[in-house]
Design a protein around this motif. Structure first.
Motif, PDB file in Angstrom:
ATOM      1  N   ALA A  72     -21.272 -12.647  30.318  1.00  0.00           N
ATOM      2  CA  ALA A  72     -21.246 -13.379  29.047  1.00  0.00           C
ATOM      3  C   ALA A  72     -20.070 -14.341  29.077  1.00  0.00           C
ATOM      4  CB  ALA A  72     -21.116 -12.418  27.869  1.00  0.00           C
ATOM      5  N   LEU A  73     -20.344 -15.611  28.777  1.00  0.00           N
ATOM      6  CA  LEU A  73     -19.323 -16.658  28.876  1.00  0.00           C
ATOM      7  C   LEU A  73     -19.095 -17.314  27.525  1.00  0.00           C
ATOM      8  CD1 LEU A  73     -17.501 -18.516  30.651  1.00  0.00           C
ATOM      9  CD2 LEU A  73     -19.507 -20.025  30.859  1.00  0.00           C
ATOM     10  N   CYS A  74     -17.819 -17.555  27.218  1.00  0.00           N
ATOM     11  CA  CYS A  74     -17.417 -18.253  26.007  1.00  0.00           C
ATOM     12  C   CYS A  74     -16.438 -19.358  26.401  1.00  0.00           C
ATOM     13  CB  CYS A  74     -16.751 -17.271  25.036  1.00  0.00           C
ATOM     14  SG  CYS A  74     -16.444 -17.938  23.390  1.00  0.00           S
ATOM     15  N   VAL A  75     -16.548 -20.511  25.758  1.00  0.00           N
ATOM     16  CA  VAL A  75     -15.609 -21.597  26.034  1.00  0.00           C
ATOM     17  C   VAL A  75     -14.888 -21.970  24.751  1.00  0.00           C
ATOM     18  CG1 VAL A  75     -17.050 -22.461  27.914  1.00  0.00           C
ATOM     19  CG2 VAL A  75     -17.265 -23.489  25.637  1.00  0.00           C
ATOM     20  N   SER A  76     -13.690 -22.495  24.898  1.00  0.00           N
ATOM     21  CA  SER A  76     -12.913 -22.920  23.740  1.00  0.00           C
ATOM     22  C   SER A  76     -13.539 -24.169  23.133  1.00  0.00           C
ATOM     23  CB  SER A  76     -11.468 -23.213  24.154  1.00  0.00           C
ATOM     24  OG  SER A  76     -11.428 -24.351  25.012  1.00  0.00           O
ATOM     25  N   ASP A  77     -13.158 -24.462  21.906  1.00  0.00           N
ATOM     26  CA  ASP A  77     -13.692 -25.640  21.230  1.00  0.00           C
ATOM     27  C   ASP A  77     -13.325 -26.923  21.969  1.00  0.00           C
ATOM     28  OD1 ASP A  77     -15.113 -26.769  18.920  1.00  0.00           O
ATOM     29  OD2 ASP A  77     -13.164 -27.594  18.363  1.00  0.00           O
ATOM     30  N   SER A  78     -12.121 -26.977  22.535  1.00  0.00           N
ATOM     31  CA  SER A  78     -11.703 -28.185  23.254  1.00  0.00           C
ATOM     32  C   SER A  78     -12.546 -28.404  24.510  1.00  0.00           C
ATOM     33  CB  SER A  78     -10.214 -28.093  23.618  1.00  0.00           C
ATOM     34  OG  SER A  78      -9.973 -27.012  24.507  1.00  0.00           O
ATOM     35  N   VAL A  79     -12.907 -27.331  25.214  1.00  0.00           N
ATOM     36  CA  VAL A  79     -13.758 -27.458  26.397  1.00  0.00           C
ATOM     37  C   VAL A  79     -15.160 -27.889  25.991  1.00  0.00           C
ATOM     38  CG1 VAL A  79     -14.868 -26.161  28.267  1.00  0.00           C
ATOM     39  CG2 VAL A  79     -12.437 -25.870  27.823  1.00  0.00           C
ATOM     40  N   TYR A  80     -15.648 -27.336  24.887  1.00  0.00           N
ATOM     41  CA  TYR A  80     -16.979 -27.738  24.425  1.00  0.00           C
ATOM     42  C   TYR A  80     -16.984 -29.220  24.040  1.00  0.00           C
ATOM     43  CZ  TYR A  80     -21.239 -28.223  21.762  1.00  0.00           C
ATOM     44  OH  TYR A  80     -22.454 -28.671  21.312  1.00  0.00           O
ATOM     45  N   GLN A  81     -16.019 -29.625  23.228  1.00  0.00           N
ATOM     46  CA  GLN A  81     -16.000 -31.004  22.746  1.00  0.00           C
ATOM     47  C   GLN A  81     -15.760 -31.996  23.875  1.00  0.00           C
ATOM     48  OE1 GLN A  81     -16.970 -31.664  19.816  1.00  0.00           O
ATOM     49  NE2 GLN A  81     -16.837 -29.635  18.877  1.00  0.00           N
ATOM     50  N   GLY A  82     -14.920 -31.628  24.840  1.00  0.00           N
ATOM     51  CA  GLY A  82     -14.582 -32.556  25.917  1.00  0.00           C
ATOM     52  C   GLY A  82     -15.571 -32.584  27.051  1.00  0.00           C
ATOM     53  N   VAL A  83     -16.312 -31.464  27.254  1.00  0.00           N
ATOM     54  CA  VAL A  83     -17.175 -31.367  28.438  1.00  0.00           C
ATOM     55  C   VAL A  83     -18.595 -30.950  28.074  1.00  0.00           C
ATOM     56  CG1 VAL A  83     -17.490 -30.252  30.679  1.00  0.00           C
ATOM     57  CG2 VAL A  83     -15.189 -30.803  29.885  1.00  0.00           C
ATOM     58  N   VAL A  84     -18.746 -29.775  27.484  1.00  0.00           N
ATOM     59  CA  VAL A  84     -20.065 -29.156  27.343  1.00  0.00           C
ATOM     60  C   VAL A  84     -21.011 -29.983  26.495  1.00  0.00           C
ATOM     61  CG1 VAL A  84     -21.306 -27.128  26.482  1.00  0.00           C
ATOM     62  CG2 VAL A  84     -19.136 -26.846  27.702  1.00  0.00           C
ATOM     63  N   ARG A  85     -20.549 -30.533  25.383  1.00  0.00           N
ATOM     64  CA  ARG A  85     -21.456 -31.206  24.453  1.00  0.00           C
ATOM     65  C   ARG A  85     -22.087 -32.463  25.048  1.00  0.00           C
ATOM     66  NH1 ARG A  85     -19.890 -35.622  21.337  1.00  0.00           N
ATOM     67  NH2 ARG A  85     -17.753 -36.384  21.655  1.00  0.00           N
ATOM     68  N   HIS A  86     -21.548 -32.944  26.162  1.00  0.00           N
ATOM     69  CA  HIS A  86     -22.097 -34.141  26.807  1.00  0.00           C
ATOM     70  C   HIS A  86     -23.279 -33.815  27.712  1.00  0.00           C
ATOM     71  CE1 HIS A  86     -18.767 -36.434  25.156  1.00  0.00           C
ATOM     72  NE2 HIS A  86     -17.939 -35.509  25.612  1.00  0.00           N
TER      73      HIS A  86
END
Length: 277
Positions: free
Chosen positions: A145-159
């Motif tokens: 199970a993986l969780c990422v911080s909001d900064s990682v999501y906003q900077g990388v994942v959401r793209h």
């Protein structure tokens, strides 16, 4: 103490580590290191670009900010599950390994005792230990199970980079002693517990998802009428049909049968000859 430097933070933790004996724990630590190394190698992150800290049942990696986070996330989502399946296939039941993981970013400094210092690191550790992430691993069939911080999501994942589908990550709120923390969980969000203060995006606080509401006791001073009502339970609707349980026959609408309601014909055994006509 060194100057704070920007780093990608990777944390991996073994589920139920303290439940194992010393031999199993030593084995699991070796497997954790092996899985971590293979994942980072698959991401193209050389040993010169990372620093490791041993935390017993978990491993912490500080990764150079120039290393691609997209490659790291892709490797965690693909390579780690493959490696865990390979490890667990050859391990006894008591030595099975399941992992929680967190990827975060921020500034970290090293003190005179080689300790890592930084509020971003503290928040990453809060995510790793969150009840919601533990529940997510406990409830899913896979081993990771993986969780990422909001900064990682906003900077990388959401793209929505190839191999890192943004739609597979769901916003969650994690309760910590320092206040609520926003993060993004890969995969299904578990129903929130009644006392962990954590919930998924769009879920009402204290909600229980699809879980049934617990039965309640009668309040003190309740009337005889309310005390004699059937206990809450399932309703069996049989419209124009019959159900056989083995033992007798009940027809029509019946109330209070095992605390519920039965509509239609219920056959508990065989009918009499007259009933069959």
């Amino acid at each position: 103490m060194t100057h704070p430097v920007s780093r990608t933070i990777l944390l991996l933790d073994i589920e139920r580590f303290s439940d194992r004996d010393d031999v199993e724990q030593a084995y699991l630590r070796r497997m954790l290191y092996d899985v971590t190394d293979r994942a980072l190698e698959a991401a193209g992150i050389d040993e010169t670009l990372r620093t490791r800290a041993d935390r017993g049942d978990s491993v912490m990696e500080l990764i150079d900010a120039n290393a691609p986070v997209t490659a790291l996330l892709r490797a965690l989502l693909t390579e780690v599950p493959v490696q865990l399946r390979a490890v667990n296939r050859m391990a006894s039941r008591s030595a099975q390994m399941r992992l929680r993981g967190v990827v975060a970013g921020g500034y970290v400094a090293v003190d005179d005792l080689d300790g890592w210092v930084g509020s971003d690191l503290n928040r990453a550790c809060r995510l790793l230990d969150a009840a919601l992430l533990r529940a997510a691993l406990r409830e899913r069939p896979g081993d990771f199970a993986l969780c990422v911080s909001d900064s990682v999501y906003q900077g990388v994942v959401r793209h929505d980079h190839p191999g890192v589908p943004a739609a597979d990550f769901h916003q969650v709120t994690v309760g910590t002693k320092n206040g609520p923390l926003t993060a993004w969980l890969h995969g299904p969000v578990p129903p929130a517990g009644e006392d962990d203060g954590e919930r998924g995006a769009g879920e009402a606080p204290g909600g229980s998802g699809d879980r049934p509401a617990p039965a309640t006791r009668a309040a003190p001073g309740a009337t005889e009428d309310t005390r004699n009502r059937p206990a809450p339970g399932p309703v069996l609707d049989v419209n124009g049909g019959s159900v056989s349980f083995g033992g007798g026959y009940v027809a029509g609408d019946q109330h209070g049968v095992s605390g519920g309601r039965v509509t239609g014909d219920v056959v508990m055994g065989g009918k009499t000859d007259g009933d069959r006509s």
